[in-house]
Design a protein around this motif. Sequence first.
Motif, PDB file in Angstrom:
ATOM      1  N   ASP A 329       0.557  -1.201   0.153  1.00 40.73           N
ATOM      2  CA  ASP A 329       0.041   0.044  -0.001  1.00 40.73           C
ATOM      3  C   ASP A 329       0.642   1.242  -0.515  1.00 40.73           C
ATOM      4  N   MET A 330       2.113   1.636   0.515  1.00 38.76           N
ATOM      5  CA  MET A 330       2.749   2.170   0.574  1.00 38.76           C
ATOM      6  C   MET A 330       3.886   2.803  -0.509  1.00 38.76           C
ATOM      7  N   PHE A 331       4.030   1.008  -1.351  1.00 39.53           N
ATOM      8  CA  PHE A 331       4.537   1.370  -2.484  1.00 39.53           C
ATOM      9  C   PHE A 331       4.069   2.024  -3.336  1.00 39.53           C
ATOM     10  N   LEU A 332       2.737   1.806  -3.386  1.00 37.13           N
ATOM     11  CA  LEU A 332       1.035   1.533  -3.952  1.00 37.13           C
ATOM     12  C   LEU A 332       1.274   3.443  -4.373  1.00 37.13           C
ATOM     13  N   ARG A 333       0.937   4.144  -3.154  1.00 32.90           N
ATOM     14  CA  ARG A 333       0.764   5.059  -3.203  1.00 32.90           C
ATOM     15  C   ARG A 333       2.129   5.931  -3.405  1.00 32.90           C
ATOM     16  N   SER A 334       2.662   5.343  -3.341  1.00 31.07           N
ATOM     17  CA  SER A 334       4.092   6.369  -3.746  1.00 31.07           C
ATOM     18  C   SER A 334       4.421   7.037  -4.800  1.00 31.07           C
ATOM     19  N   TYR A 335       4.245   5.651  -5.714  1.00 24.40           N
ATOM     20  CA  TYR A 335       4.458   5.561  -7.044  1.00 24.40           C
ATOM     21  C   TYR A 335       3.707   5.983  -7.829  1.00 24.40           C
ATOM     22  N   ALA A 336       1.779   5.899  -7.439  1.00 24.36           N
ATOM     23  CA  ALA A 336       0.958   6.517  -8.222  1.00 24.36           C
ATOM     24  C   ALA A 336       0.373   8.390  -8.157  1.00 24.36           C
ATOM     25  N   GLU A 337       1.693   8.778  -7.016  1.00 28.69           N
ATOM     26  CA  GLU A 337       1.442  10.218  -7.153  1.00 28.69           C
ATOM     27  C   GLU A 337       3.156  10.509  -7.682  1.00 28.69           C
ATOM     28  N   ARG A 338       4.273   9.365  -7.883  1.00 24.97           N
ATOM     29  CA  ARG A 338       4.408   9.745  -8.658  1.00 24.97           C
ATOM     30  C   ARG A 338       4.610  10.080 -10.094  1.00 24.97           C
ATOM     31  N   GLU A 339       4.115   9.273 -10.306  1.00 23.77           N
ATOM     32  CA  GLU A 339       3.922   8.863 -12.140  1.00 23.77           C
ATOM     33  C   GLU A 339       2.196   9.553 -12.418  1.00 23.77           C
ATOM     34  N   GLY A 340       1.890  10.494 -11.579  1.00 22.57           N
ATOM     35  CA  GLY A 340       0.016  10.753 -11.447  1.00 22.57           C
ATOM     36  C   GLY A 340      -0.675   9.878 -11.732  1.00 22.57           C
ATOM     37  N   ARG A 341      -0.466   8.911 -11.444  1.00 22.10           N
ATOM     38  CA  ARG A 341      -1.995   7.626 -11.217  1.00 22.10           C
ATOM     39  C   ARG A 341      -2.490   8.199 -10.437  1.00 22.10           C
ATOM     40  N   LYS A 342      -3.670   7.345  -9.825  1.00 24.35           N
ATOM     41  CA  LYS A 342      -5.371   7.841  -9.511  1.00 24.35           C
ATOM     42  C   LYS A 342      -4.917   6.062  -8.413  1.00 24.35           C
ATOM     43  N   PHE A 343      -4.325   5.788  -8.135  1.00 19.29           N
ATOM     44  CA  PHE A 343      -4.094   4.099  -7.233  1.00 19.29           C
ATOM     45  C   PHE A 343      -4.691   4.731  -5.892  1.00 19.29           C
ATOM     46  N   VAL A 363      11.893  -7.822  -0.286  1.00 21.89           N
ATOM     47  CA  VAL A 363      10.773  -6.408  -0.068  1.00 21.89           C
ATOM     48  C   VAL A 363      11.481  -5.511  -1.574  1.00 21.89           C
ATOM     49  N   ARG A 364      11.956  -6.080  -1.968  1.00 26.67           N
ATOM     50  CA  ARG A 364      12.554  -5.029  -3.260  1.00 26.67           C
ATOM     51  C   ARG A 364      12.362  -6.162  -4.176  1.00 26.67           C
ATOM     52  N   GLU A 365      11.643  -7.429  -4.661  1.00 24.86           N
ATOM     53  CA  GLU A 365      11.054  -7.530  -5.792  1.00 24.86           C
ATOM     54  C   GLU A 365       9.141  -7.540  -5.853  1.00 24.86           C
ATOM     55  N   LEU A 366       8.121  -6.879  -4.159  1.00 15.63           N
ATOM     56  CA  LEU A 366       7.289  -6.044  -4.323  1.00 15.63           C
ATOM     57  C   LEU A 366       7.703  -4.482  -4.167  1.00 15.63           C
ATOM     58  N   GLN A 367       8.809  -4.084  -4.461  1.00 13.55           N
ATOM     59  CA  GLN A 367       8.501  -2.781  -4.735  1.00 13.55           C
ATOM     60  C   GLN A 367       9.370  -2.746  -6.727  1.00 13.55           C
ATOM     61  N   ASN A 368       9.235  -3.619  -7.178  1.00 11.82           N
ATOM     62  CA  ASN A 368       9.691  -3.645  -8.502  1.00 11.82           C
ATOM     63  C   ASN A 368       8.198  -3.875  -9.555  1.00 11.82           C
ATOM     64  N   ILE A 369       7.221  -5.541  -8.552  1.00  8.97           N
ATOM     65  CA  ILE A 369       5.646  -4.620  -9.338  1.00  8.97           C
ATOM     66  C   ILE A 369       5.206  -4.603  -8.603  1.00  8.97           C
ATOM     67  N   ILE A 370       5.465  -3.223  -7.402  1.00  8.63           N
ATOM     68  CA  ILE A 370       4.365  -2.502  -7.669  1.00  8.63           C
ATOM     69  C   ILE A 370       4.699  -1.439  -9.505  1.00  8.63           C
TER      70      ILE A 370
END
Length: 486
Positions: A329-343, A363-370
Motif C-alpha cells: 500500500d505504501m509503494f502503491l501510493r508513492s508510485y501513484a503520486e510520482r507517476e500521476g496515477r489514481k491508485f 521487499v525489493r521484488e514487491l517494490q518492483n512489481i508495484i
Amino acid sequence: MSGRTRPYILLVEDTPTLARSYIQFLRDEPYEIHHVELGKDALRSFEDRRPDAILLDLRLPDMDGMDILQHVSEQDEGVPVIVITAHGSVQTAVTAMRLGAADFIVKPFSADRLKVTLKNVLETNKLREIVDTYRTEIDRGGFEGFIGSSLPMQAVYRIIEAAASSKATVFVTGESGTGKEVCAEAIKNRSPRRKGPLVAINCAAIPHDLMESEIFGHVKGAFTGALGEREGAAHMANGGTLFLDEVCEMDLDLQAKLLRFIQTETFRKVGGSVTEKVDVRLVCATNRDPMEEVKAGRFREDLYYRLHVIPLHLPPLRDRDDDILKIADMFLRSYAEREGRKFRQFEPAAAAVLMSYDWPGNVRELQNIIQNIVVLNDGETVTADMLPGPLAQIDRSAIPAAMAAVPDTQASSEADARVHGKPTVQALSDDIRPLATVEREYIEHAINRCDGNVRTAAALLGIAPQTIYRKRTAWEEEDLASSAAE
C-alpha cells in the motif's frame, strides 16, 4: 505519570482562601502540591518542573486560563489539565476540553469530588502512557525506514534500538531484498553517530583487485590507472558508520587486512607508507550463512568472530504476515503520486494473491512489481488482472469461488418474507442467529474455501491473520469449556 514517588500537582488559583481549601481537601492524598496565583507564575513553574497534573482556574488576574491551557497542550500534551470553573461557565469548560483539558470541576465542589476527579485523571493518563509505550516500543507499525508491525519485525526493531548506542559490530543476515542497508541506516540514525556519515560498500559489486582501494584508498601510482591519490571508505566514514554489504564475497587476503583494521582502527592506503587512524562503527551484512562460509574455507573464522558480535537476522517477506499489504500500500501510493496515477487500494482478490505469493525477492521484488502495476495501468483500485509476472501465473480460481460461495442471507430472508408473509418471533429466531456464531461460520467457511490458507482468507475478509489466529484460539477454549460442562 513520572517516576517520582508522589505525583506533583500544579494548582493555579488566584483566590488564596480557595487555594487553601483545595490543598486541605487533598491533605491525606499522596500528592506534592505547588500553588501559584498568577498565570505568568504558572507558565514559569511549568517550564521549571513538569507536573503530573494541573488544576487550573480559568479566571486569573493577569491572563486568560485558556492561554495557559493552550500553551500546556502545545508544549506537552501528556500533562493532563483539570479546569476549575463556576456554575455559569460550564460551556466555557466544555470549550476548554475541546482544546485539550482532561476534565473540569464546577465550583463549589466537595473534597470527594476533587479527589475522585484528580485520581481518575492521573490513572487515565498513566494508562495512556502505558499504551503509548506499547505502541512505540512493542507494537510499532514502522521504525526508521522499515514498515511493518509483525512479530518478527518487532524483534528486529528492539535489537536495533538496543545495539545502536554501542560501538559493537552488528552482523546483519537475511535474504536478498530484505532491507539490510535500511537496517544499517536505522542503526546509524539511532546511534550517537547519527550526525556522522554512513558509507556503504557492496563487496559483491566491486572487482576483487579494486576492493582494497575502495575501502582503504590509494596513493598516486599505486597501480596502473592510479593517476592521483584517493581516499577510501574507511577514511570517509571517520566519526560515522561503515557498512560492508555482502561481506562474505570479500577476498581472503583482504579479509586479513580488514581484521587488522578492526583490531587497531588503523590502515594504510594501497601503495602508501603512512598509517592512518580512524574512529568507525562497522556494520556488515550478507545473504549467505556466514558459518557455512567459514566451514567451506571462504571466510576467515577469526574475522567471523570479530564481526559476529551482535547478530541481527532480517526475516523474509513471506514470514511477515500482513506487513506485505502495508508495504504494498505504501509503494502503491508513492508510485501513484510520482507517476500521476489514481491508485489508492487493492481489490480483495489482488490482495489475496499478494498474500499467497512467496516473494523470493522480498521487499525489493514487491517494490518492483508495484511500480510495474502503476506504470502500466491506471485506476483507483488494483485488480488481480493487473498483477504482472509470476503473480499472474498464480491460480486464482479459488478466490472468486470463495467470494461467490458466501450465502446471500439478506436475499434468502427477503424471499422467506415474501412467501410466508410477516415472520413470527419463532421464524425470526430461526432466521436471525447470534452475530458471534455467524462470524465464526463465515471465517471458517473462508478458510476452508482457501484450502486452509489463513493468510489468503484474511486478505479476502479484510482482516489481519493474527485476528483469525486469536479468534480460533478463543473458539477452541469455548469448545473445551462446553465439552467439560456436558
